[in-house]
Design a protein around this motif. Structure first.
Motif, PDB file in Angstrom:
ATOM      1  N   GLU A  88       0.827  -1.214   0.000  1.00  0.00           N
ATOM      2  CA  GLU A  88       0.000   0.000   0.000  1.00  0.00           C
ATOM      3  C   GLU A  88       0.863   1.266   0.000  1.00  0.00           C
ATOM      4  OE1 GLU A  88      -3.170   0.625  -0.360  1.00  0.00           O
ATOM      5  OE2 GLU A  88      -4.009  -1.388  -0.266  1.00  0.00           O
ATOM      6  N   LEU A  89       1.946   1.280   0.755  1.00  0.00           N
ATOM      7  CA  LEU A  89       2.814   2.464   0.777  1.00  0.00           C
ATOM      8  C   LEU A  89       3.485   2.673  -0.579  1.00  0.00           C
ATOM      9  CD1 LEU A  89       4.349   2.213   4.354  1.00  0.00           C
ATOM     10  CD2 LEU A  89       2.601   3.814   3.530  1.00  0.00           C
ATOM     11  N   ARG A  90       3.815   1.582  -1.259  1.00  0.00           N
ATOM     12  CA  ARG A  90       4.402   1.692  -2.597  1.00  0.00           C
ATOM     13  C   ARG A  90       3.357   2.248  -3.569  1.00  0.00           C
ATOM     14  NH1 ARG A  90       5.895  -3.397  -3.333  1.00  0.00           N
ATOM     15  NH2 ARG A  90       7.788  -3.045  -2.136  1.00  0.00           N
ATOM     16  N   GLU A  91       2.124   1.712  -3.507  1.00  0.00           N
ATOM     17  CA  GLU A  91       1.069   2.143  -4.428  1.00  0.00           C
ATOM     18  C   GLU A  91       0.604   3.572  -4.164  1.00  0.00           C
ATOM     19  OE1 GLU A  91      -0.937  -2.305  -4.962  1.00  0.00           O
ATOM     20  OE2 GLU A  91      -2.074  -0.723  -3.976  1.00  0.00           O
ATOM     21  N   GLU A  92       0.422   3.928  -2.883  1.00  0.00           N
ATOM     22  CA  GLU A  92      -0.147   5.237  -2.539  1.00  0.00           C
ATOM     23  C   GLU A  92       0.868   6.362  -2.503  1.00  0.00           C
ATOM     24  OE1 GLU A  92      -2.443   5.263   1.026  1.00  0.00           O
ATOM     25  OE2 GLU A  92      -3.893   3.819   0.273  1.00  0.00           O
ATOM     26  N   LEU A  93       2.124   6.037  -2.120  1.00  0.00           N
ATOM     27  CA  LEU A  93       3.115   7.095  -1.889  1.00  0.00           C
ATOM     28  C   LEU A  93       4.392   6.932  -2.705  1.00  0.00           C
ATOM     29  CD1 LEU A  93       2.857   7.226   2.018  1.00  0.00           C
ATOM     30  CD2 LEU A  93       1.548   8.555   0.344  1.00  0.00           C
ATOM     31  N   GLY A  94       4.541   5.796  -3.378  1.00  0.00           N
ATOM     32  CA  GLY A  94       5.735   5.570  -4.180  1.00  0.00           C
ATOM     33  C   GLY A  94       6.997   5.348  -3.382  1.00  0.00           C
ATOM     34  N   TRP A 131       0.801  -0.264  12.048  1.00  0.00           N
ATOM     35  CA  TRP A 131       2.195  -0.650  12.247  1.00  0.00           C
ATOM     36  C   TRP A 131       3.067   0.592  12.153  1.00  0.00           C
ATOM     37  CZ3 TRP A 131      -1.022  -4.415  10.943  1.00  0.00           C
ATOM     38  CH2 TRP A 131      -0.726  -5.724  11.299  1.00  0.00           C
ATOM     39  N   THR A 132       4.104   0.641  12.968  1.00  0.00           N
ATOM     40  CA  THR A 132       5.124   1.650  12.727  1.00  0.00           C
ATOM     41  C   THR A 132       5.949   1.149  11.540  1.00  0.00           C
ATOM     42  OG1 THR A 132       6.621   0.640  14.347  1.00  0.00           O
ATOM     43  CG2 THR A 132       5.239   2.477  15.111  1.00  0.00           C
ATOM     44  N   ALA A 133       6.462   2.076  10.779  1.00  0.00           N
ATOM     45  CA  ALA A 133       7.251   1.730   9.599  1.00  0.00           C
ATOM     46  C   ALA A 133       8.295   2.808   9.379  1.00  0.00           C
ATOM     47  CB  ALA A 133       6.344   1.607   8.378  1.00  0.00           C
ATOM     48  N   ARG A 134       9.315   2.446   8.610  1.00  0.00           N
ATOM     49  CA  ARG A 134      10.350   3.424   8.263  1.00  0.00           C
ATOM     50  C   ARG A 134      10.696   3.262   6.797  1.00  0.00           C
ATOM     51  NH1 ARG A 134      13.959   0.446  12.226  1.00  0.00           N
ATOM     52  NH2 ARG A 134      14.467  -1.440  11.113  1.00  0.00           N
ATOM     53  N   LEU A 135      11.194   4.341   6.218  1.00  0.00           N
ATOM     54  CA  LEU A 135      11.640   4.308   4.826  1.00  0.00           C
ATOM     55  C   LEU A 135      12.925   3.498   4.748  1.00  0.00           C
ATOM     56  CD1 LEU A 135      11.092   8.043   3.846  1.00  0.00           C
ATOM     57  CD2 LEU A 135       9.653   6.088   3.229  1.00  0.00           C
ATOM     58  N   ARG A 136      13.026   2.690   3.717  1.00  0.00           N
ATOM     59  CA  ARG A 136      14.271   1.946   3.496  1.00  0.00           C
ATOM     60  C   ARG A 136      15.295   2.905   2.897  1.00  0.00           C
ATOM     61  NH1 ARG A 136      11.034  -3.133   1.802  1.00  0.00           N
ATOM     62  NH2 ARG A 136      11.319  -4.407   3.659  1.00  0.00           N
ATOM     63  N   PRO A 137      16.581   2.683   3.170  1.00  0.00           N
ATOM     64  CA  PRO A 137      17.615   3.526   2.570  1.00  0.00           C
ATOM     65  C   PRO A 137      17.476   3.547   1.043  1.00  0.00           C
ATOM     66  CG  PRO A 137      18.578   2.104   4.247  1.00  0.00           C
ATOM     67  CD  PRO A 137      17.150   1.647   4.053  1.00  0.00           C
ATOM     68  N   GLY A 138      17.579   4.730   0.478  1.00  0.00           N
ATOM     69  CA  GLY A 138      17.474   4.887  -0.966  1.00  0.00           C
ATOM     70  C   GLY A 138      16.053   5.041  -1.480  1.00  0.00           C
ATOM     71  N   SER A 139      15.054   4.947  -0.585  1.00  0.00           N
ATOM     72  CA  SER A 139      13.672   5.117  -1.013  1.00  0.00           C
ATOM     73  C   SER A 139      13.449   6.556  -1.469  1.00  0.00           C
ATOM     74  CB  SER A 139      12.710   4.808   0.132  1.00  0.00           C
ATOM     75  OG  SER A 139      11.373   5.076  -0.253  1.00  0.00           O
ATOM     76  N   PRO A 140      12.645   6.736  -2.529  1.00  0.00           N
ATOM     77  CA  PRO A 140      12.310   8.120  -2.891  1.00  0.00           C
ATOM     78  C   PRO A 140      11.464   8.770  -1.799  1.00  0.00           C
ATOM     79  CG  PRO A 140      11.047   6.552  -4.219  1.00  0.00           C
ATOM     80  CD  PRO A 140      12.010   5.748  -3.388  1.00  0.00           C
ATOM     81  N   ALA A 141      11.428  10.071  -1.800  1.00  0.00           N
ATOM     82  CA  ALA A 141      10.573  10.791  -0.851  1.00  0.00           C
ATOM     83  C   ALA A 141       9.114  10.483  -1.169  1.00  0.00           C
ATOM     84  CB  ALA A 141      10.833  12.288  -0.948  1.00  0.00           C
ATOM     85  N   PRO A 142       8.264  10.394  -0.142  1.00  0.00           N
ATOM     86  CA  PRO A 142       6.848  10.132  -0.392  1.00  0.00           C
ATOM     87  C   PRO A 142       6.203  11.243  -1.208  1.00  0.00           C
ATOM     88  CG  PRO A 142       7.360   9.964   1.955  1.00  0.00           C
ATOM     89  CD  PRO A 142       8.564  10.527   1.278  1.00  0.00           C
TER      90      PRO A 142
END
Length: 142
Positions: A59-65, A89-100
């Motif tokens: 969902e985070l990939r689909e909604e926020l890229g 759930w708490t979550a964090r951006l993986r290193p190298g992820s684009p900004a939401p």
């Protein structure tokens, strides 16, 4: 008499308390009309046969890229419209992820510090979850 929904009939909606640099990401709904302009924790429905943690990443990939990873489940679950229930759930951006960025269902994103957490009008159904995240955040959640 109140009708209860058996656990097997509930549809889980996952919400992400996406944390980065001491801030929580909030997403403003653009649709449907009755939710537009209010803020939520981004996420969506768990598909049949899908683990909630995997749904959160999808969902985070689909909604926020973004490419994110779940960290831990926030205790509790909150009723939405029957048969839906919200789990966070708490979550964090993986290193190298684009900004939401808002790709679907949202028209604005804001990173909120603990002091700014209540500066946005949260959806009623997200308020208890945000309170729980806030309480845990104050106890050192990062």
């Amino acid at each position: 008499m109140t009708r209860t929904t058996p656990e097997a009939e509930r549809i889980v909606v996952v919400g992400a308390a996406l944390l980065d640099d001491g801030r929580l990401l909030a997403a403003r709904r653009s649709a449907p009309a009755d939710l537009a302009g209010r803020w939520e924790l981004p996420g969506g429905k768990v598909e049949a046969g899908e683990r909630p943690e995997d749904a959160l990443v999808r969902e985070l990939r689909e909604e926020l890229g973004v490419d994110a990873e779940p960290v831990g489940r926030v205790p509790g679950q909150w009723p939405l419209r029957t048969p839906y229930v919200l789990q966070v759930w708490t979550a964090r951006l993986r290193p190298g992820s684009p900004a939401p960025s808002p790709l679907q269902d949202h028209d604005e994103l804001r990173w909120l510090t603990p002091a700014e957490l209540w500066d946005v009008p949260w959806l009623d159904q997200d308020v208890p979850a945000v309170r729980e995240v806030s309480a845990r955040w104050g106890a050192g959640l990062s």
